[in-house]
Design a protein around this motif. Structure first.
Motif, PDB file in Angstrom:
ATOM      1  N   ARG A  35       0.716  -1.240   0.012  1.00 45.63           N
ATOM      2  CA  ARG A  35       0.041   0.015   0.097  1.00 45.63           C
ATOM      3  C   ARG A  35       0.898   1.422  -0.050  1.00 45.63           C
ATOM      4  NH1 ARG A  35      -3.649  -1.516   4.636  1.00 45.63           N
ATOM      5  NH2 ARG A  35      -2.650   0.270   5.519  1.00 45.63           N
ATOM      6  N   ARG A  36       2.237   1.202   0.840  1.00 47.58           N
ATOM      7  CA  ARG A  36       2.767   2.407   0.825  1.00 47.58           C
ATOM      8  C   ARG A  36       3.488   2.557  -0.248  1.00 47.58           C
ATOM      9  NH1 ARG A  36       5.702   2.115   6.745  1.00 47.58           N
ATOM     10  NH2 ARG A  36       3.722   2.713   7.854  1.00 47.58           N
ATOM     11  N   ILE A  37       3.774   1.672  -1.115  1.00 49.13           N
ATOM     12  CA  ILE A  37       4.594   1.808  -2.587  1.00 49.13           C
ATOM     13  C   ILE A  37       3.453   2.255  -3.507  1.00 49.13           C
ATOM     14  CG2 ILE A  37       5.574   0.399  -4.665  1.00 49.13           C
ATOM     15  CD1 ILE A  37       6.906  -1.246  -2.435  1.00 49.13           C
ATOM     16  N   GLU A  38       2.277   1.862  -3.482  1.00 48.20           N
ATOM     17  CA  GLU A  38       1.291   2.459  -4.328  1.00 48.20           C
ATOM     18  C   GLU A  38       0.961   3.841  -4.288  1.00 48.20           C
ATOM     19  OE1 GLU A  38      -3.003   1.407  -6.292  1.00 48.20           O
ATOM     20  OE2 GLU A  38      -2.381   0.369  -4.342  1.00 48.20           O
ATOM     21  N   LYS A  43       1.418   9.464  -5.522  1.00 48.11           N
ATOM     22  CA  LYS A  43       1.966  10.735  -5.127  1.00 48.11           C
ATOM     23  C   LYS A  43       2.662  11.563  -6.303  1.00 48.11           C
ATOM     24  CE  LYS A  43       3.710  13.044  -0.950  1.00 48.11           C
ATOM     25  NZ  LYS A  43       4.347  12.829   0.299  1.00 48.11           N
ATOM     26  N   ILE A  44       3.223  10.594  -7.150  1.00 51.63           N
ATOM     27  CA  ILE A  44       4.250  11.116  -8.309  1.00 51.63           C
ATOM     28  C   ILE A  44       2.964  11.404  -9.509  1.00 51.63           C
ATOM     29  CG2 ILE A  44       5.841  10.650 -10.153  1.00 51.63           C
ATOM     30  CD1 ILE A  44       7.152   9.157  -7.785  1.00 51.63           C
ATOM     31  N   THR A  45       2.179  10.554  -9.600  1.00 50.01           N
ATOM     32  CA  THR A  45       1.598  10.551 -11.002  1.00 50.01           C
ATOM     33  C   THR A  45       0.308  11.172 -10.623  1.00 50.01           C
ATOM     34  OG1 THR A  45       0.148   8.444 -10.171  1.00 50.01           O
ATOM     35  CG2 THR A  45       1.982   8.019 -11.402  1.00 50.01           C
ATOM     36  N   ILE A  46      -0.389  11.574  -9.688  1.00 46.60           N
ATOM     37  CA  ILE A  46      -1.508  12.804  -9.823  1.00 46.60           C
ATOM     38  C   ILE A  46      -1.023  13.903 -10.151  1.00 46.60           C
ATOM     39  CG2 ILE A  46      -3.074  13.839  -7.986  1.00 46.60           C
ATOM     40  CD1 ILE A  46      -3.190  11.014  -6.509  1.00 46.60           C
ATOM     41  N   PRO A  47       0.000  14.730  -9.747  1.00 48.18           N
ATOM     42  CA  PRO A  47       0.363  15.894 -10.211  1.00 48.18           C
ATOM     43  C   PRO A  47       0.862  15.710 -11.596  1.00 48.18           C
ATOM     44  CG  PRO A  47       1.689  15.536  -8.457  1.00 48.18           C
ATOM     45  CD  PRO A  47       0.778  14.373  -8.665  1.00 48.18           C
ATOM     46  N   LEU A  48       1.382  14.585 -12.093  1.00 53.05           N
ATOM     47  CA  LEU A  48       1.716  14.512 -13.427  1.00 53.05           C
ATOM     48  C   LEU A  48       0.473  14.552 -14.515  1.00 53.05           C
ATOM     49  CD1 LEU A  48       4.487  13.266 -14.735  1.00 53.05           C
ATOM     50  CD2 LEU A  48       3.154  11.177 -14.898  1.00 53.05           C
ATOM     51  N   ALA A  49      -0.979  13.917 -14.098  1.00 56.82           N
ATOM     52  CA  ALA A  49      -1.799  13.911 -14.703  1.00 56.82           C
ATOM     53  C   ALA A  49      -2.533  15.506 -14.536  1.00 56.82           C
ATOM     54  CB  ALA A  49      -2.566  12.851 -14.202  1.00 56.82           C
ATOM     55  N   GLY A  50      -1.981  16.165 -13.906  1.00 61.03           N
ATOM     56  CA  GLY A  50      -2.666  17.503 -13.588  1.00 61.03           C
ATOM     57  C   GLY A  50      -3.587  17.438 -12.611  1.00 61.03           C
ATOM     58  N   TYR A  51      -3.677  16.804 -11.900  1.00 61.93           N
ATOM     59  CA  TYR A  51      -4.828  16.666 -10.779  1.00 61.93           C
ATOM     60  C   TYR A  51      -4.278  17.219  -9.514  1.00 61.93           C
ATOM     61  CZ  TYR A  51      -7.674  14.462 -14.432  1.00 61.93           C
ATOM     62  OH  TYR A  51      -8.397  14.146 -15.447  1.00 61.93           O
ATOM     63  N   THR A  52      -5.224  17.243  -8.395  1.00 64.20           N
ATOM     64  CA  THR A  52      -4.850  17.373  -7.097  1.00 64.20           C
ATOM     65  C   THR A  52      -5.513  16.401  -6.051  1.00 64.20           C
ATOM     66  OG1 THR A  52      -6.376  18.972  -6.514  1.00 64.20           O
ATOM     67  CG2 THR A  52      -4.222  20.087  -7.256  1.00 64.20           C
ATOM     68  N   LEU A  53      -5.248  16.032  -5.021  1.00 58.60           N
ATOM     69  CA  LEU A  53      -5.979  15.116  -4.093  1.00 58.60           C
ATOM     70  C   LEU A  53      -7.343  15.464  -4.083  1.00 58.60           C
ATOM     71  CD1 LEU A  53      -3.210  14.258  -1.415  1.00 58.60           C
ATOM     72  CD2 LEU A  53      -4.041  12.756  -3.255  1.00 58.60           C
ATOM     73  N   LYS A  57      -9.831  11.728  -7.833  1.00 60.53           N
ATOM     74  CA  LYS A  57      -9.877  10.836  -9.347  1.00 60.53           C
ATOM     75  C   LYS A  57      -9.354   9.612  -8.480  1.00 60.53           C
ATOM     76  CE  LYS A  57     -11.164  13.850 -12.216  1.00 60.53           C
ATOM     77  NZ  LYS A  57     -12.362  13.710 -12.695  1.00 60.53           N
ATOM     78  N   THR A  58      -9.906   8.388  -8.959  1.00 55.59           N
ATOM     79  CA  THR A  58      -9.244   6.940  -8.563  1.00 55.59           C
ATOM     80  C   THR A  58      -7.625   6.883  -9.254  1.00 55.59           C
ATOM     81  OG1 THR A  58     -10.297   6.123 -10.410  1.00 55.59           O
ATOM     82  CG2 THR A  58     -11.595   6.271  -8.147  1.00 55.59           C
ATOM     83  N   ASN A  59      -6.931   5.839  -8.593  1.00 50.92           N
ATOM     84  CA  ASN A  59      -5.943   5.480  -9.072  1.00 50.92           C
ATOM     85  C   ASN A  59      -6.080   4.790 -10.464  1.00 50.92           C
ATOM     86  OD1 ASN A  59      -4.970   6.494  -6.577  1.00 50.92           O
ATOM     87  ND2 ASN A  59      -4.447   4.371  -5.850  1.00 50.92           N
ATOM     88  N   ASP A  60      -7.076   3.791 -10.635  1.00 52.61           N
ATOM     89  CA  ASP A  60      -7.099   3.294 -12.010  1.00 52.61           C
ATOM     90  C   ASP A  60      -7.355   4.258 -13.082  1.00 52.61           C
ATOM     91  OD1 ASP A  60      -6.438   0.757 -11.006  1.00 52.61           O
ATOM     92  OD2 ASP A  60      -8.525   0.464 -10.522  1.00 52.61           O
ATOM     93  N   TYR A  61      -8.385   5.271 -12.657  1.00 48.68           N
ATOM     94  CA  TYR A  61      -8.715   6.208 -13.869  1.00 48.68           C
ATOM     95  C   TYR A  61      -7.392   7.084 -14.202  1.00 48.68           C
ATOM     96  CZ  TYR A  61     -10.578  10.606 -15.778  1.00 48.68           C
ATOM     97  OH  TYR A  61     -10.794  11.854 -16.407  1.00 48.68           O
ATOM     98  N   ILE A  62      -6.468   7.297 -13.165  1.00 45.32           N
ATOM     99  CA  ILE A  62      -5.170   8.279 -13.494  1.00 45.32           C
ATOM    100  C   ILE A  62      -4.342   7.463 -14.340  1.00 45.32           C
ATOM    101  CG2 ILE A  62      -3.221   9.576 -12.609  1.00 45.32           C
ATOM    102  CD1 ILE A  62      -5.138  10.420 -10.291  1.00 45.32           C
TER     103      ILE A  62
END
Length: 120
Positions: A35-38, A43-53, A57-62
């Motif tokens: 879970r911590r690795i995910e 934490k890296i991919t959410i800003p990469l996609a242009g979103y915030t927490l 958005k779900t992890n699968d969607y991103i």
């Protein structure tokens, strides 16, 4: 392909994958560690996609939007590759001997430790 997307995908792949997966073929991970690795990956991919927490958005969607595979999926693939590599090794290799090793004596009290072989 959009160069903007390509640059960030290149950055993501060569930084996070190499840092997270170095030597991962032999890791024994608990559920908490997975879970911590995910969480670190997201934490890296959410800003990469242009979103915030706060966009919720779900992890699968991103991952689908960025067209990337998850680090844990890649980790499982590395493990399967390492297992097939172990099976092709000659019998005198140390890593193959350690894979087939069975310790002698009594176990300690409590729940047994998780083994690499059980996580495949």
């Amino acid at each position: 392909m959009n160069y903007y997307y390509y640059y960030y995908y290149y950055y993501y792949y060569y930084t996070s994958f190499t840092y997270f997966l170095y030597g991962s073929e032999n890791w024994t991970l608990t559920t908490l560690q997975r879970r911590r690795i995910e969480a670190a990956e997201m934490k890296i991919t959410i800003p990469l996609a242009g979103y915030t927490l706060y966009d919720h958005k779900t992890n699968d969607y991103i991952r689908r939007e960025l067209r990337i595979t998850g680090i844990l999926d890649k980790l499982d693939e590395y493990r399967r590759n390492w297992l097939s590599h172990l099976q092709r090794m000659p019998q005198n290799r140390i890593s193959l001997k350690s894979y087939h090793y069975r310790p002698q004596g009594r176990r300690t009290i409590g729940r047994p430790k998780k083994r690499w072989r059980e996580q495949l």
